[in-house]
Design a protein around this motif. Structure first.
Motif, PDB file in Angstrom:
ATOM      1  N   ASP A   1      41.784  39.460  40.895  1.00  0.00           N
ATOM      2  CA  ASP A   1      40.381  39.032  40.750  1.00  0.00           C
ATOM      3  C   ASP A   1      39.637  39.925  39.773  1.00  0.00           C
ATOM      4  O   ASP A   1      38.862  39.463  38.945  1.00  0.00           O
ATOM      5  N   ARG A   2      39.880  41.203  39.907  1.00  0.00           N
ATOM      6  CA  ARG A   2      39.205  42.156  39.008  1.00  0.00           C
ATOM      7  C   ARG A   2      39.621  41.884  37.566  1.00  0.00           C
ATOM      8  O   ARG A   2      38.784  41.891  36.659  1.00  0.00           O
ATOM      9  N   ALA A   3      40.920  41.679  37.367  1.00  0.00           N
ATOM     10  CA  ALA A   3      41.421  41.450  36.003  1.00  0.00           C
ATOM     11  C   ALA A   3      40.777  40.198  35.409  1.00  0.00           C
ATOM     12  O   ALA A   3      40.384  40.176  34.239  1.00  0.00           O
ATOM     13  N   ARG A   4      40.632  39.157  36.233  1.00  0.00           N
ATOM     14  CA  ARG A   4      40.023  37.913  35.737  1.00  0.00           C
ATOM     15  C   ARG A   4      38.569  38.171  35.337  1.00  0.00           C
ATOM     16  O   ARG A   4      38.109  37.735  34.296  1.00  0.00           O
ATOM     17  N   GLU A   5      37.857  38.906  36.167  1.00  0.00           N
ATOM     18  CA  GLU A   5      36.452  39.211  35.874  1.00  0.00           C
ATOM     19  C   GLU A   5      36.347  40.058  34.593  1.00  0.00           C
ATOM     20  O   GLU A   5      35.472  39.828  33.750  1.00  0.00           O
ATOM     21  N   ILE A   6      37.251  41.003  34.437  1.00  0.00           N
ATOM     22  CA  ILE A   6      37.213  41.855  33.231  1.00  0.00           C
ATOM     23  C   ILE A   6      37.529  41.011  31.989  1.00  0.00           C
ATOM     24  O   ILE A   6      36.910  41.195  30.933  1.00  0.00           O
ATOM     25  N   ARG A   7      38.432  40.052  32.121  1.00  0.00           N
ATOM     26  CA  ARG A   7      38.701  39.154  30.974  1.00  0.00           C
ATOM     27  C   ARG A   7      37.442  38.373  30.592  1.00  0.00           C
ATOM     28  O   ARG A   7      37.147  38.189  29.418  1.00  0.00           O
ATOM     29  N   ARG A   8      36.700  37.931  31.583  1.00  0.00           N
ATOM     30  CA  ARG A   8      35.443  37.207  31.291  1.00  0.00           C
ATOM     31  C   ARG A   8      34.465  38.124  30.551  1.00  0.00           C
ATOM     32  O   ARG A   8      33.804  37.717  29.595  1.00  0.00           O
TER      33      ARG A   8
END
Ligand SMILES: Cc1ncc(C[n+]2csc(CCOP(=O)(O)OP(=O)(O)O)c2C)c(N)n1
Ligand SMILES: [Mg+2]
Length: 266
Positions: A6-13
């Motif tokens: 989840d964190r990785a997805r948010e950081i990609r955004r």
């Protein structure tokens, strides 16, 4: 929001918004490394914003400094500075410049000219060993970056000085700036090369933050053998139309492309 994924997805955004807002940056290169950075900053590194100057903190060096956006967004998400700075990327006076410098809280070393970070990291690890300090040093290089001969001098030094406290992570996405690594100047057989240089070598799925974290958590840092992680990644990972397309190394998404990318990353 608390799993590494989840964190990785948010950081990609955050990376996509930052690059689209500033009209500058390296989207493909940054998306490639996010799962590695997420694993490091949210699981592995013995470091926190409150202890940013603690001499015993672990050290991280982003040798592929062009992928600064990935590091900036990870550091902001981890609380090293106000995420508001990301909205003013590349504006005059903002410490967040196209290549990272140690004016940014949490960044140890200025990088961007490829081929320097690994030597600096090896020096840091040697310093720790000589002074009896317990910190570990992690460095992330690109794969095209390995065409720089200085990496191989650092590799020789790491084995010679028995730097078990050093981890060399290679973002092995197969692409560099305008072409593939294979066509430009191949680096294979990479695993055999690293083994012959005296490294403990692990080849892993580099876009799986849990696997990256699990691998890094289980290395022997007190031994005498330096570590090399060949992280198999996809350049542009997470945005279908950017994945494995060299042009996205530093292409800027249009407004419509930005929206599509953010939708995919929901
Ligand atoms: C010494 C030096 N030469 C050239 C460049 C220009 N440059 C920036 S990124 C890049 C390609 C890097 O490819 P790779 O190491 O595979 O990184 P990736 O973006 O694929 O993770 C190049 C040649 C540079 N930054 N430094
Ligand atoms: Mg590459």
């Amino acid at each position: 929001m608390n799993t590494l994924e989840d964190r990785a997805r948010e950081i990609r955004r955050m990376v996509i918004k930052m690059i689209a807002g500033a009209r500058g940056g390296h989207a493909g290169a940054s998306l490639s490394e996010i799962d590695i950075l997420t694993a490091l900053y949210f699981r592995v590194l013995n470091i926190s914003p409150q202890r940013a100057a603690d001499p015993s903190r672990d050290r991280f060096v982003l040798s592929k400094g062009h992928a600064s956006e990935g590091l900036y967004c990870t550091l902001a998400a981890a609380g090293f500075f106000d995420p508001e700075l990301l909205d003013h990327y590349l504006e005059e006076g903002n410490p967040l410049t196209i290549h990272p410098t140690n004016k940014v809280p949490g960044i140890e070393v200025n990088t961007g000219a490829l081929g320097h970070g690994f030597s600096i990291a090896a020096g840091m690890a040697l310093g720790a060993k000589k002074s009896g300090a317990s910190y570990r040093v992690f460095v992330l290089t690109g794969d095209g970056e390995l065409q720089e001969g200085s990496n191989w001098e650092a590799a020789m030094a790491a084995a010679h000085f028995r730097l078990g406290n050093l981890v060399w992570i290679i973002d092995n996405n197969g692409l560099q700036l305008v072409s593939s690594v294979k066509e430009t100047m191949g680096i294979e057989p990479l695993e055999a090369k690293l083994l012959s240089f005296g490294f403990d070598v692990k080849t892993i799925e580099g876009n799986n933050s849990e696997k990256v974290a699990g691998t890094l958590e289980n290395l022997n840092y007190r031994g005498e053998i330096p570590h090399a992680i060949i992280a198999k990644t996809v350049k542009g990972k997470g945005v279908s139309f950017m994945e494995n397309i060299c042009e996205w190394h530093h292409r800027i998404p249009t407004g419509e492309e930005c929206e599509r990318a953010l939708k995919e990353l929901e």
